[in-house]
Design a protein around this motif. Structure first.
Motif, PDB file in Angstrom:
ATOM      1  N   ARG A 106      46.955  36.206  35.862  1.00 14.19           N
ATOM      2  CA  ARG A 106      45.834  36.351  34.985  1.00 14.19           C
ATOM      3  C   ARG A 106      44.581  36.737  35.918  1.00 14.19           C
ATOM      4  O   ARG A 106      44.558  36.571  37.090  1.00 14.19           O
ATOM      5  N   LEU A 107      43.399  37.417  35.530  1.00 11.77           N
ATOM      6  CA  LEU A 107      42.465  38.167  36.445  1.00 11.77           C
ATOM      7  C   LEU A 107      41.131  37.502  35.869  1.00 11.77           C
ATOM      8  O   LEU A 107      40.842  37.400  34.559  1.00 11.77           O
ATOM      9  N   ARG A 108      40.082  37.622  36.813  1.00 11.68           N
ATOM     10  CA  ARG A 108      38.755  37.180  36.716  1.00 11.68           C
ATOM     11  C   ARG A 108      38.102  38.289  37.071  1.00 11.68           C
ATOM     12  O   ARG A 108      38.416  39.005  37.986  1.00 11.68           O
ATOM     13  N   HIS A 109      36.949  38.281  36.864  1.00 13.39           N
ATOM     14  CA  HIS A 109      35.815  39.179  37.277  1.00 13.39           C
ATOM     15  C   HIS A 109      35.546  39.222  38.763  1.00 13.39           C
ATOM     16  O   HIS A 109      35.316  37.809  39.193  1.00 13.39           O
ATOM     17  N   GLY A 110      35.712  40.192  39.387  1.00 13.98           N
ATOM     18  CA  GLY A 110      35.168  39.977  40.813  1.00 13.98           C
ATOM     19  C   GLY A 110      36.743  39.913  41.872  1.00 13.98           C
ATOM     20  O   GLY A 110      36.568  40.117  42.986  1.00 13.98           O
ATOM     21  N   ASP A 111      37.845  39.919  41.112  1.00 22.06           N
ATOM     22  CA  ASP A 111      39.091  39.851  41.648  1.00 22.06           C
ATOM     23  C   ASP A 111      39.381  40.809  42.439  1.00 22.06           C
ATOM     24  O   ASP A 111      39.316  42.202  41.987  1.00 22.06           O
ATOM     25  N   THR A 112      40.045  40.818  43.696  1.00 25.07           N
ATOM     26  CA  THR A 112      40.654  41.915  44.471  1.00 25.07           C
ATOM     27  C   THR A 112      41.991  41.907  44.395  1.00 25.07           C
ATOM     28  O   THR A 112      42.670  40.880  44.577  1.00 25.07           O
ATOM     29  N   VAL A 113      42.878  42.862  43.903  1.00 28.89           N
ATOM     30  CA  VAL A 113      44.272  42.699  43.399  1.00 28.89           C
ATOM     31  C   VAL A 113      45.074  43.690  44.270  1.00 28.89           C
ATOM     32  O   VAL A 113      44.780  44.834  44.206  1.00 28.89           O
ATOM     33  N   LEU A 114      45.841  42.995  45.166  1.00 30.26           N
ATOM     34  CA  LEU A 114      46.787  43.705  46.216  1.00 30.26           C
ATOM     35  C   LEU A 114      48.192  43.664  45.715  1.00 30.26           C
ATOM     36  O   LEU A 114      48.696  42.508  45.619  1.00 30.26           O
ATOM     37  N   SER A 115      48.780  44.904  45.998  1.00 26.69           N
ATOM     38  CA  SER A 115      50.337  44.820  45.834  1.00 26.69           C
ATOM     39  C   SER A 115      50.969  44.046  47.150  1.00 26.69           C
ATOM     40  O   SER A 115      50.421  44.375  48.220  1.00 26.69           O
ATOM     41  N   THR A 116      52.041  43.252  47.020  1.00 23.92           N
ATOM     42  CA  THR A 116      52.490  42.501  47.860  1.00 23.92           C
ATOM     43  C   THR A 116      53.801  43.204  48.622  1.00 23.92           C
ATOM     44  O   THR A 116      54.446  43.127  49.452  1.00 23.92           O
ATOM     45  N   VAL A 117      54.077  44.580  47.396  1.00 24.61           N
ATOM     46  CA  VAL A 117      55.256  45.359  47.836  1.00 24.61           C
ATOM     47  C   VAL A 117      54.680  46.352  48.420  1.00 24.61           C
ATOM     48  O   VAL A 117      53.800  47.091  47.901  1.00 24.61           O
ATOM     49  N   ARG A 118      55.402  46.802  49.627  1.00 27.97           N
ATOM     50  CA  ARG A 118      54.887  47.921  50.419  1.00 27.97           C
ATOM     51  C   ARG A 118      53.465  48.163  50.460  1.00 27.97           C
ATOM     52  O   ARG A 118      52.820  49.069  50.010  1.00 27.97           O
ATOM     53  N   PRO A 119      52.709  47.155  50.794  1.00 24.61           N
ATOM     54  CA  PRO A 119      51.388  46.936  50.917  1.00 24.61           C
ATOM     55  C   PRO A 119      50.728  48.169  51.871  1.00 24.61           C
ATOM     56  O   PRO A 119      49.580  48.516  51.460  1.00 24.61           O
ATOM     57  N   GLU A 120      51.416  49.002  52.580  1.00 22.51           N
ATOM     58  CA  GLU A 120      50.817  50.067  53.359  1.00 22.51           C
ATOM     59  C   GLU A 120      50.453  51.270  52.521  1.00 22.51           C
ATOM     60  O   GLU A 120      49.671  52.224  52.865  1.00 22.51           O
ATOM     61  N   ARG A 121      50.991  51.145  51.113  1.00 23.09           N
ATOM     62  CA  ARG A 121      50.801  52.235  50.290  1.00 23.09           C
ATOM     63  C   ARG A 121      49.459  52.206  49.668  1.00 23.09           C
ATOM     64  O   ARG A 121      48.993  53.134  48.732  1.00 23.09           O
ATOM     65  N   GLY A 122      48.547  50.978  49.951  1.00 23.32           N
ATOM     66  CA  GLY A 122      47.339  50.921  49.167  1.00 23.32           C
ATOM     67  C   GLY A 122      47.271  50.968  47.727  1.00 23.32           C
ATOM     68  O   GLY A 122      46.453  51.539  47.087  1.00 23.32           O
ATOM     69  N   SER A 123      48.177  50.002  47.204  1.00 28.08           N
ATOM     70  CA  SER A 123      48.294  49.676  45.854  1.00 28.08           C
ATOM     71  C   SER A 123      47.508  48.404  45.402  1.00 28.08           C
ATOM     72  O   SER A 123      47.749  47.426  45.478  1.00 28.08           O
ATOM     73  N   TYR A 124      46.032  48.831  45.085  1.00 31.52           N
ATOM     74  CA  TYR A 124      45.092  47.828  44.933  1.00 31.52           C
ATOM     75  C   TYR A 124      43.853  48.235  44.017  1.00 31.52           C
ATOM     76  O   TYR A 124      43.924  49.273  43.965  1.00 31.52           O
ATOM     77  N   PHE A 125      43.421  47.478  43.348  1.00 31.25           N
ATOM     78  CA  PHE A 125      42.214  47.491  42.652  1.00 31.25           C
ATOM     79  C   PHE A 125      41.203  46.311  42.371  1.00 31.25           C
ATOM     80  O   PHE A 125      41.539  45.166  42.770  1.00 31.25           O
ATOM     81  N   LEU A 126      39.947  46.734  42.079  1.00 29.90           N
ATOM     82  CA  LEU A 126      39.057  45.633  41.978  1.00 29.90           C
ATOM     83  C   LEU A 126      38.805  45.482  40.473  1.00 29.90           C
ATOM     84  O   LEU A 126      38.682  46.286  39.598  1.00 29.90           O
ATOM     85  N   CYS A 127      38.973  44.221  40.110  1.00 25.35           N
ATOM     86  CA  CYS A 127      38.975  43.710  38.701  1.00 25.35           C
ATOM     87  C   CYS A 127      37.484  43.288  38.220  1.00 25.35           C
ATOM     88  O   CYS A 127      36.907  42.360  38.799  1.00 25.35           O
ATOM     89  N   LEU A 128      36.857  44.327  37.380  1.00 21.92           N
ATOM     90  CA  LEU A 128      35.545  44.067  36.955  1.00 21.92           C
ATOM     91  C   LEU A 128      35.338  43.956  35.467  1.00 21.92           C
ATOM     92  O   LEU A 128      35.794  44.915  35.079  1.00 21.92           O
ATOM     93  N   ASN A 129      34.908  42.789  35.231  1.00 19.39           N
ATOM     94  CA  ASN A 129      34.679  42.459  33.519  1.00 19.39           C
ATOM     95  C   ASN A 129      35.982  42.944  32.906  1.00 19.39           C
ATOM     96  O   ASN A 129      35.912  43.830  31.862  1.00 19.39           O
ATOM     97  N   PRO A 130      36.896  42.217  33.092  1.00 22.40           N
ATOM     98  CA  PRO A 130      38.193  42.377  32.372  1.00 22.40           C
ATOM     99  C   PRO A 130      38.407  41.803  31.032  1.00 22.40           C
ATOM    100  O   PRO A 130      37.809  40.820  30.818  1.00 22.40           O
ATOM    101  N   SER A 131      39.385  42.633  30.357  1.00 19.30           N
ATOM    102  CA  SER A 131      39.583  41.909  29.026  1.00 19.30           C
ATOM    103  C   SER A 131      40.275  40.769  29.323  1.00 19.30           C
ATOM    104  O   SER A 131      40.976  40.448  30.458  1.00 19.30           O
ATOM    105  N   PRO A 132      40.129  39.599  28.408  1.00 17.40           N
ATOM    106  CA  PRO A 132      40.938  38.381  28.709  1.00 17.40           C
ATOM    107  C   PRO A 132      42.478  38.485  28.718  1.00 17.40           C
ATOM    108  O   PRO A 132      43.152  37.772  29.023  1.00 17.40           O
ATOM    109  N   ASN A 133      42.927  39.639  27.927  1.00 20.71           N
ATOM    110  CA  ASN A 133      44.378  39.931  27.799  1.00 20.71           C
ATOM    111  C   ASN A 133      44.616  40.674  28.968  1.00 20.71           C
ATOM    112  O   ASN A 133      46.012  40.946  28.995  1.00 20.71           O
TER     113      ASN A 133
END
Length: 250
Positions: A106-133
């Motif tokens: 589950r995600l909150r406003h301001g979370d930084t979300v990083l992939s732990t799988v093959r992290p060198e690929r840069g699969s990340y995003f910043l979660c801002l004002n997410p839907s509760p779903n």
């Protein structure tokens, strides 16, 4: 008629591309400021009163998990394969109970979300004002700031050297992964007074927020483009009517 269709849909693609380039500039500005204030400025040694703080000292990691008692009627699911350097290509929607077993973060406003799988690929995003779903895969590490502004943490964790370090720490076979604790051990220069950190947030949070609005707009425009194409080709919709809709959205 085909040229007219291409022109209409091209206007949507042009706006999406403009947003992409704008976001590159916005995020490069935030990254450059962080590099200058908190990396380059400490190369010769930490200023008096500063110390190195670990991410786990400044944040919680994977602190909120979806469980069977959560009252959600649907799940908006983010999979690793759909994420690349801040961008979420698509979000899958499932009725509750039909979501993948990996849909747990589950995600909150301001979370930084990083992939732990093959992290060198840069699969990340910043979660801002997410839907509760909005729920992310367990293949992500969700970093929730507790003692630092979210812009500071996001800038710190998305520097190229971080993904390179995590990639070297990853282990496993076909899908090497890094443990969330490794992310928690990453150190950042931390001032004795938070004034500098707060000033960074006041400057850079609006840049990240603008980039997120651009991404949301681009997802809307892409959905509009994909919905219009078959209707235009089949003749169900005519170009003049669609042009007015496109001009209103682009």
């Amino acid at each position: 008629e085909q040229r007219a269709i291409a022109s209409v849909l091209g206007a949507l693609d042009d706006k999406i591309e403009l947003n992409r380039r704008m976001n590159e500039t916005l995020e490069a500005m935030a990254r450059a400021l962080f590099q200058s204030w908190f990396v380059d400025a400490t190369q010769a040694g930490l200023p008096k009163g500063w110390h190195y703080a670990t991410i786990s000292e400044l944040c919680d990691i994977n602190s909120w998990t979806l469980n069977k008692d959560d009252e959600l009627d649907r799940i908006e699911y983010v999979e690793i394969s759909e994420v690349s350097r801040g961008n979420i290509a698509s979000i899958q929607v499932f009725q509750r109970g039909e979501e993948p077993s990996r849909a747990r973060r589950r995600l909150r406003h301001g979370d930084t979300v990083l992939s732990t799988v093959r992290p060198e690929r840069g699969s990340y995003f910043l979660c801002l004002n997410p839907s509760p779903n909005l729920i992310a895969s367990t293949g992500f590490a969700v970093v929730t700031p507790t003692k630092a502004p979210w812009s500071f943490i996001h800038a710190a964790l998305t520097l190229p050297e971080v993904s390179q370090h995590l990639g070297h720490q990853a282990d496993g076979g076909a899908y090497p992964a890094v443990r969330p604790e490794i992310i928690g051990k990453w150190e950042v220069a931390w001032p004795d007074k938070q004034e500098k950190v707060e000033r960074f947030h006041r400057t850079c949070a609006p840049l990240y927020e603008r980039a997120e609005r651009n991404r949301q707009e681009s997802r809307t425009l892409a959905a509009l483009r994909d919905a219009l194409l078959p209707k235009l080709l089949s003749g169900e919709l005519r170009v003049p009517a669609v042009s007015k809709c496109v001009e209103a959205n682009a």
